[in-house]
Design a protein around this motif. Sequence first.
Motif, PDB file in Angstrom:
ATOM      1  N   HIS A 203       9.582  -2.098  -5.645  1.00 44.81           N
ATOM      2  CA  HIS A 203      10.077  -2.036  -4.276  1.00 44.81           C
ATOM      3  C   HIS A 203      11.376  -2.834  -4.159  1.00 44.81           C
ATOM      4  CE1 HIS A 203       6.815   0.146  -2.411  1.00 44.81           C
ATOM      5  NE2 HIS A 203       5.922  -0.644  -2.982  1.00 44.81           N
ATOM      6  N   SER A 204      12.243  -2.409  -3.254  1.00 49.95           N
ATOM      7  CA  SER A 204      13.533  -3.071  -3.067  1.00 49.95           C
ATOM      8  C   SER A 204      13.606  -3.819  -1.732  1.00 49.95           C
ATOM      9  CB  SER A 204      14.669  -2.039  -3.140  1.00 49.95           C
ATOM     10  OG  SER A 204      14.514  -1.038  -2.144  1.00 49.95           O
ATOM     11  N   ASP A 205      12.474  -3.905  -1.027  1.00 45.27           N
ATOM     12  CA  ASP A 205      12.417  -4.651   0.228  1.00 45.27           C
ATOM     13  C   ASP A 205      10.990  -5.164   0.392  1.00 45.27           C
ATOM     14  OD1 ASP A 205      13.103  -5.737   2.706  1.00 45.27           O
ATOM     15  OD2 ASP A 205      14.207  -3.962   3.347  1.00 45.27           O
ATOM     16  N   TRP A 206      10.725  -5.876   1.491  1.00 48.23           N
ATOM     17  CA  TRP A 206       9.420  -6.492   1.698  1.00 48.23           C
ATOM     18  C   TRP A 206       8.279  -5.494   1.502  1.00 48.23           C
ATOM     19  CZ3 TRP A 206       9.519 -10.101   6.616  1.00 48.23           C
ATOM     20  CH2 TRP A 206      10.461 -11.117   6.415  1.00 48.23           C
ATOM     21  N   VAL A 207       7.247  -5.915   0.770  1.00 50.05           N
ATOM     22  CA  VAL A 207       6.024  -5.124   0.658  1.00 50.05           C
ATOM     23  C   VAL A 207       5.184  -5.394   1.900  1.00 50.05           C
ATOM     24  CG1 VAL A 207       3.925  -4.722  -0.679  1.00 50.05           C
ATOM     25  CG2 VAL A 207       6.089  -5.205  -1.857  1.00 50.05           C
ATOM     26  N   ARG A 208       4.878  -4.336   2.637  1.00 50.58           N
ATOM     27  CA  ARG A 208       4.176  -4.492   3.915  1.00 50.58           C
ATOM     28  C   ARG A 208       2.664  -4.345   3.795  1.00 50.58           C
ATOM     29  NH1 ARG A 208       5.981  -7.546   7.825  1.00 50.58           N
ATOM     30  NH2 ARG A 208       8.210  -7.273   8.181  1.00 50.58           N
ATOM     31  N   ASP A 209       2.172  -3.589   2.814  1.00 47.45           N
ATOM     32  CA  ASP A 209       0.728  -3.442   2.666  1.00 47.45           C
ATOM     33  C   ASP A 209       0.399  -3.077   1.226  1.00 47.45           C
ATOM     34  OD1 ASP A 209      -1.869  -3.560   3.563  1.00 47.45           O
ATOM     35  OD2 ASP A 209      -1.885  -1.561   4.469  1.00 47.45           O
ATOM     36  N   VAL A 210      -0.800  -3.467   0.806  1.00 45.70           N
ATOM     37  CA  VAL A 210      -1.360  -3.073  -0.485  1.00 45.70           C
ATOM     38  C   VAL A 210      -2.811  -2.677  -0.245  1.00 45.70           C
ATOM     39  CG1 VAL A 210       0.142  -4.480  -1.945  1.00 45.70           C
ATOM     40  CG2 VAL A 210      -1.953  -5.483  -1.035  1.00 45.70           C
ATOM     41  N   ALA A 211      -3.308  -1.722  -1.026  1.00 48.52           N
ATOM     42  CA  ALA A 211      -4.693  -1.279  -0.841  1.00 48.52           C
ATOM     43  C   ALA A 211      -5.241  -0.719  -2.140  1.00 48.52           C
ATOM     44  CB  ALA A 211      -4.770  -0.225   0.262  1.00 48.52           C
TER      45      ALA A 211
END
Length: 303
Positions: A203-211
């Motif tokens: 990713h090249s920006d903030w990771v918002r969610d993982v599942a």
Amino acid sequence: MSTNTLQFDTQHEDMIHDAQLDYYGKRLATCSSDGSIRIFEVSNQQQKFVEALKSHTGPVWQVSWAHPKFGSVLASCSYDGTVLIWKETGSGFAVIHKHDKHQASVNAIAWASHELGPVLLCGSSDGKISLVSFTETGTWEVQMIRSAHATGVNAVSWAPVIAANEPTNLKQFATGGCDNNVKIWAYSDETKTHDVVQTLSGHSDWVRDVAFAPNSGLPRTYLASCSQDKNVYIWMRDAQSESLDWKQQALEPFPDVVWRVSWSLSGNVLAVSCGDNRVTLWKENVKGEWECISEANESSQTA
């Protein structure tokens, strides 16, 4: 694909950030920037307001129901830097524990699978993660893990405890942060804590969610991540593989920030919530490619 949709006014006074059904799908908890949590009973396409919980002093980002073997227990996390654990009694829900060891907003929470006991994983903007456990002696213990993501933790998710070719229950989880990375953590019997075993970059920006996907019986583990870079990645690892490496596959680019990803109970359908107010459903075809099988917009129209 036709679906039945129940729409109703929650009476929240500001933006809703999360909505979670309990294990049986009979209770719905919602949380909002108004600092409150609202509990509803839902059945037969109808809902009934139960109670409003108002002990946080800032926006409430997420709620999470514990497994029913531990009672009717709900956790909530807030911008006020606290995590509250609520339990239903004869007179309604009451706070049974307040976790206030973080120095900034607590952005994400997740209960471990019931096989691991009543353990709550928390991620905060202070860059730390924490594990809150209810012990056999009847007390709450907190383990802080520093420098998980130096610039902040946005998302947490437990891996399935039962995986193919694994003789014992897995104690693994994933975190996503403002450093654009996804990290896989595993429990170490030597250090008695969770250590990073893999960092997934892409990713090249903030990771918002993982599942993590629930265990579907296949000899493969799936992990989804989404980001402000408008991308969703499916990370895959075969159980037979001796390598710790995860294979990466990207879904088609999205038109806006992707905020949340969530798997079906069967573990083979992924729901993606995007900033354009659309939710899309994705499934892997026989060729190993992920394709969109359904799309719903804000007005509940399904394509």
